[in-house]
Motif scaffolding. Structure first.
Motif, PDB file in Angstrom:
ATOM      1  N   MET A  51       0.891  -1.241  -0.044  1.00  0.00           N
ATOM      2  CA  MET A  51       0.172  -0.049   0.002  1.00  0.00           C
ATOM      3  C   MET A  51       0.859   1.388   0.012  1.00  0.00           C
ATOM      4  N   ALA A  52       1.810   1.292   0.784  1.00  0.00           N
ATOM      5  CA  ALA A  52       3.008   2.362   0.609  1.00  0.00           C
ATOM      6  C   ALA A  52       3.500   2.471  -0.516  1.00  0.00           C
ATOM      7  N   ALA A  53       3.906   1.399  -1.413  1.00  0.00           N
ATOM      8  CA  ALA A  53       4.276   1.406  -2.701  1.00  0.00           C
ATOM      9  C   ALA A  53       3.044   2.099  -3.797  1.00  0.00           C
ATOM     10  N   LYS A  54       2.067   1.568  -3.384  1.00  0.00           N
ATOM     11  CA  LYS A  54       0.934   1.992  -4.285  1.00  0.00           C
ATOM     12  C   LYS A  54       0.885   3.648  -4.379  1.00  0.00           C
ATOM     13  N   ALA A  55       0.722   4.095  -2.969  1.00  0.00           N
ATOM     14  CA  ALA A  55       0.932   5.491  -2.895  1.00  0.00           C
ATOM     15  C   ALA A  55       1.959   6.132  -3.698  1.00  0.00           C
ATOM     16  N   ASN A 100       4.189   9.019  -8.494  1.00  0.00           N
ATOM     17  CA  ASN A 100       5.545   8.835  -9.297  1.00  0.00           C
ATOM     18  C   ASN A 100       5.822   7.437  -9.944  1.00  0.00           C
ATOM     19  N   PRO A 101       5.309   7.514 -11.160  1.00  0.00           N
ATOM     20  CA  PRO A 101       4.981   6.129 -12.057  1.00  0.00           C
ATOM     21  C   PRO A 101       6.541   5.735 -12.327  1.00  0.00           C
ATOM     22  N   ASP A 102       7.450   6.444 -12.183  1.00  0.00           N
ATOM     23  CA  ASP A 102       8.848   6.009 -12.744  1.00  0.00           C
ATOM     24  C   ASP A 102       9.824   6.498 -11.441  1.00  0.00           C
ATOM     25  N   PRO A 103       9.809   5.712 -10.380  1.00  0.00           N
ATOM     26  CA  PRO A 103      10.631   6.014  -9.380  1.00  0.00           C
ATOM     27  C   PRO A 103      12.138   5.332  -9.403  1.00  0.00           C
ATOM     28  N   THR A 104      13.000   5.858  -8.990  1.00  0.00           N
ATOM     29  CA  THR A 104      14.124   5.280  -8.795  1.00  0.00           C
ATOM     30  C   THR A 104      14.670   4.596  -7.703  1.00  0.00           C
ATOM     31  N   GLU A 105      15.563   3.852  -7.566  1.00  0.00           N
ATOM     32  CA  GLU A 105      15.656   2.907  -6.503  1.00  0.00           C
ATOM     33  C   GLU A 105      15.567   3.684  -5.169  1.00  0.00           C
ATOM     34  N   GLU A 106      16.311   4.885  -5.191  1.00  0.00           N
ATOM     35  CA  GLU A 106      16.459   5.799  -4.073  1.00  0.00           C
ATOM     36  C   GLU A 106      14.908   6.049  -3.551  1.00  0.00           C
ATOM     37  N   ALA A 139      10.407   6.063  -0.018  1.00  0.00           N
ATOM     38  CA  ALA A 139       8.961   5.974   0.245  1.00  0.00           C
ATOM     39  C   ALA A 139       8.691   4.735   1.125  1.00  0.00           C
ATOM     40  N   LEU A 140       9.525   3.865   1.192  1.00  0.00           N
ATOM     41  CA  LEU A 140       9.255   2.629   2.053  1.00  0.00           C
ATOM     42  C   LEU A 140       9.821   2.654   3.522  1.00  0.00           C
ATOM     43  N   SER A 141      10.749   3.900   3.708  1.00  0.00           N
ATOM     44  CA  SER A 141      11.290   3.957   5.114  1.00  0.00           C
ATOM     45  C   SER A 141      10.505   3.883   6.215  1.00  0.00           C
ATOM     46  N   GLY A 142       9.102   3.935   6.042  1.00  0.00           N
ATOM     47  CA  GLY A 142       8.284   3.939   7.234  1.00  0.00           C
ATOM     48  C   GLY A 142       7.657   2.508   7.555  1.00  0.00           C
ATOM     49  N   ASN A 143       8.228   1.540   6.675  1.00  0.00           N
ATOM     50  CA  ASN A 143       7.757   0.358   6.731  1.00  0.00           C
ATOM     51  C   ASN A 143       8.847  -0.698   7.352  1.00  0.00           C
ATOM     52  N   LEU A 144       8.656  -1.470   8.095  1.00  0.00           N
ATOM     53  CA  LEU A 144       9.630  -2.485   8.779  1.00  0.00           C
ATOM     54  C   LEU A 144       9.411  -3.599   8.027  1.00  0.00           C
ATOM     55  N   CYS A 145      10.579  -4.339   7.772  1.00  0.00           N
ATOM     56  CA  CYS A 145      10.580  -5.771   7.413  1.00  0.00           C
ATOM     57  C   CYS A 145      11.314  -6.758   8.578  1.00  0.00           C
ATOM     58  N   ARG A 146      10.837  -7.397   9.369  1.00  0.00           N
ATOM     59  CA  ARG A 146      11.584  -7.971  10.341  1.00  0.00           C
ATOM     60  C   ARG A 146      12.254  -9.193   9.700  1.00  0.00           C
ATOM     61  N   CYS A 147      11.985  -9.777   8.711  1.00  0.00           N
ATOM     62  CA  CYS A 147      12.836 -10.792   7.835  1.00  0.00           C
ATOM     63  C   CYS A 147      14.206 -10.001   7.042  1.00  0.00           C
ATOM     64  N   THR A 148      14.066  -8.760   7.374  1.00  0.00           N
ATOM     65  CA  THR A 148      14.860  -7.829   6.463  1.00  0.00           C
ATOM     66  C   THR A 148      14.981  -8.217   5.019  1.00  0.00           C
ATOM     67  N   VAL A 197       9.025  -3.711  -6.222  1.00  0.00           N
ATOM     68  CA  VAL A 197       8.094  -2.428  -6.354  1.00  0.00           C
ATOM     69  C   VAL A 197       8.884  -1.805  -7.674  1.00  0.00           C
ATOM     70  N   LEU A 198      10.032  -1.821  -8.046  1.00  0.00           N
ATOM     71  CA  LEU A 198      10.501  -1.399  -9.529  1.00  0.00           C
ATOM     72  C   LEU A 198      10.137  -2.298 -10.560  1.00  0.00           C
ATOM     73  N   TRP A 199       9.887  -3.625 -10.187  1.00  0.00           N
ATOM     74  CA  TRP A 199       9.143  -4.537 -11.142  1.00  0.00           C
ATOM     75  C   TRP A 199       7.831  -4.099 -11.655  1.00  0.00           C
ATOM     76  N   ALA A 200       7.243  -3.749 -10.421  1.00  0.00           N
ATOM     77  CA  ALA A 200       5.778  -3.120 -10.875  1.00  0.00           C
ATOM     78  C   ALA A 200       5.585  -1.799 -11.557  1.00  0.00           C
TER      79      ALA A 200
END
Lengths: 181, 293
Positions: free
Chosen positions: A125-129, A134-140, A145-154, A163-166
């Motif tokens: 959902m963060a990626a959708k926003a 911005n339909p053409d985002p850089t990796e940065e 944009a995802l810096s407020g989302n944590l993944c405990r699997c890292t 997200v870049l694929w999408a």
């Protein structure tokens, strides 16, 4: 929605302030009776029954409960349900159509963007926003944009790739995101 | 986690909201972005009996500059609005630097600058930024409006100068006399964490690279409250920036910090970072002025 409360024997408990709200969730119009202290995350999970929105930390940190409200990503554990009165909510269940996955979902599948999967709905959902804006985002841009989302699997590397694929898939003229890499 | 039970009102005008607060007295809270208030209510650190949600009050989401350059930020202007603003880069370097460092991108969609000032968390970033700029808060109550300098607005940790029936409707950043330079740097363990150390520096010069006519330095996260490093700022006045004046200001700012050793770092490390950040912001400002001149 039915709420069950503890009866402490006092009259105050009988006079629960309820409010009737109207909102749209994944395109469907709804009316709900909610107590003001009900959180948006609880309205979505227990009220509407859409359990794709996950409760991780419940303290505004992890972003697993991220949904879109009027197109903006919000942490649904940190917004009151009454606040979506008259507004439109999108959850992870709204991404796919009956026959087709959303490119973000497809991207997470293609690039192995999930391990345990708990953070995934919030990440998507963060990626959708981000992609809506911005339909053409850089990796940065994606990492930011995802810096407020944590993944405990890292599993961040593959989440960013997903997200870049999408993004590539969503851009007109890119038939095969794998070939675009 | 649930907040304790409260009455909820979502008025459509400021007058109505102020009336509700007036009747609600000490037990009412204003809800704007809710990114500090809702977590506090969930943890039961705050248990208001009445929550007045101002999100339906029209006309508070602005940030705009008056013809003279005074910047006004409405009570519903979100951090993200400031982060993506076309207005701030160029004219408000300290604010432009701070906006992308507030909390995380999702929280920035909801949280507001004015709400952050009202929340008065000693680790809040905006309080330092606005203090370094000599800004103020406009409070509106039943008797009209009054302007409170941010230095007087924050009374202590989580305590502000608002009366129970007042709403902070706007933050005001005074116009620069000349060219404004500066920045905000924040050391954080990860995005969204409170600042280990935050430093806001704002200076004004008649022309790029000229004599410093106004300076403000404020520190986040290195004391029980936002710290105004007044002596450090004064060391910059009356001369153009130089390695000498920058070094002196950095030393004085480090001396003004009151850091404590905790899980985010040792007191010594934090003090060192204050010095480094002051030096870094001012050196960058100096280089940019040289390029502009």
């Amino acid at each position: 929605m039915t709420m069950v409360y503890e009866d402490r024997g006092d009259d105050a408990a009988v006079e629960v302030p309820m409010r009737r709200i109207r909102f749209t969730i994944n395109g469907e119009k709804k009316i709900a009776e909610v107590e003001p202290r009900l959180l948006l995350s609880h309205l979505i999970r227990r009220g509407v029954g859409l359990t794709g929105t996950h409760m991780g930390c419940d303290t505004t940190n992890c972003g697993a409960c991220t949904v879109l409200v009027d197109g903006k990503a919000v942490k649904s554990c940190t917004m009151l349900a009454v606040q979506v009165d008259g507004r439109s909510v999108e959850t992870v269940e709204g991404l796919a159509t009956a026959s087709e996955l959303h490119p973000l979902q497809e991207g997470f599948k293609q690039e192995h963007g999930l391990q345990c999967g708990f953070c995934t709905p919030g990440m998507m959902m963060a990626a959708k926003a981000l992609l809506d804006r911005n339909p053409d985002p850089t990796e940065e841009d994606v990492r930011w944009a995802l810096s407020g989302n944590l993944c405990r699997c890292t599993g961040y590397q593959n989440i960013v790739k997903s997200v870049l694929w999408a993004a590539a898939k969503l851009r007109p003229g890119t038939a095969d995101p794998d070939a675009a890499e | 986690m649930y907040p304790s039970r409260f009455r909820y009102e979502a008025p459509h005008s400021l007058d109505e909201a102020i009336g509700l607060l007036h009747d609600g007295g000490d037990y009412a809270k204003v809800l704007a972005g809710g990114q500090s208030l809702v977590p506090l209510m969930k943890l039961r650190f705050a248990s208001p009996e009445l929550v007045v949600d101002i999100n339906n009050v029209p006309g508070l989401g602005y940030h705009r500059a008056d013809p003279d350059g005074t910047l006004r930020i409405g009570a519903l202007c979100r951090h993200a609005d400031l982060e993506h603003s076309d207005l701030l880069p160029g004219t408000q370097p300290t604010m432009a630097a701070a906006a992308p460092l507030i909390a995380d991108p999702i929280v920035r969609n909801r949280g507001t600058l004015v709400g952050s000032l009202c929340h008065a968390d000693p680790q809040g970033d905006w309080a330092s930024v606005v203090l370094s700029l000599g800004g103020s808060v406009v409070a509106q109550g039943p008797g009209g409006r009054r302007t409170i300098p941010v230095a007087d607005f924050v009374l202590g940790p989580f305590e502000n100068a608002l009366h129970p029936d007042e709403i902070a409707v706007e933050a005001v950043i005074p116009a620069a006399k000349g060219v404004r330079a500066g920045g905000y740097l924040k050391l954080e363990r990860r995005v969204g964490d409170f600042a280990t150390v935050g430093v806001a520096v704002s200076i004004e010069t008649a022309a790029p690279g000229g004599t410093v006519t106004r300076a403000g330095i404020a520190l986040t996260g290195v004391g029980g409250a936002t710290i105004a490093a007044t002596e450090a700022a004064q060391a910059l006045l009356g001369q153009p920036l130089s390695a000498d004046s920058i070094g002196r200001a950095a030393d004085l700012a480090a001396a003004a910090a009151q850091p404590r050793t905790d899980h985010r770092g040792s007191a010594e490390y934090k003090r060192h970072m204050v010095r480094t950040f002051v030096e870094r912001i001012l050196s960058r400002a100096d280089h940019e002025a040289e390029r502009a001149a």
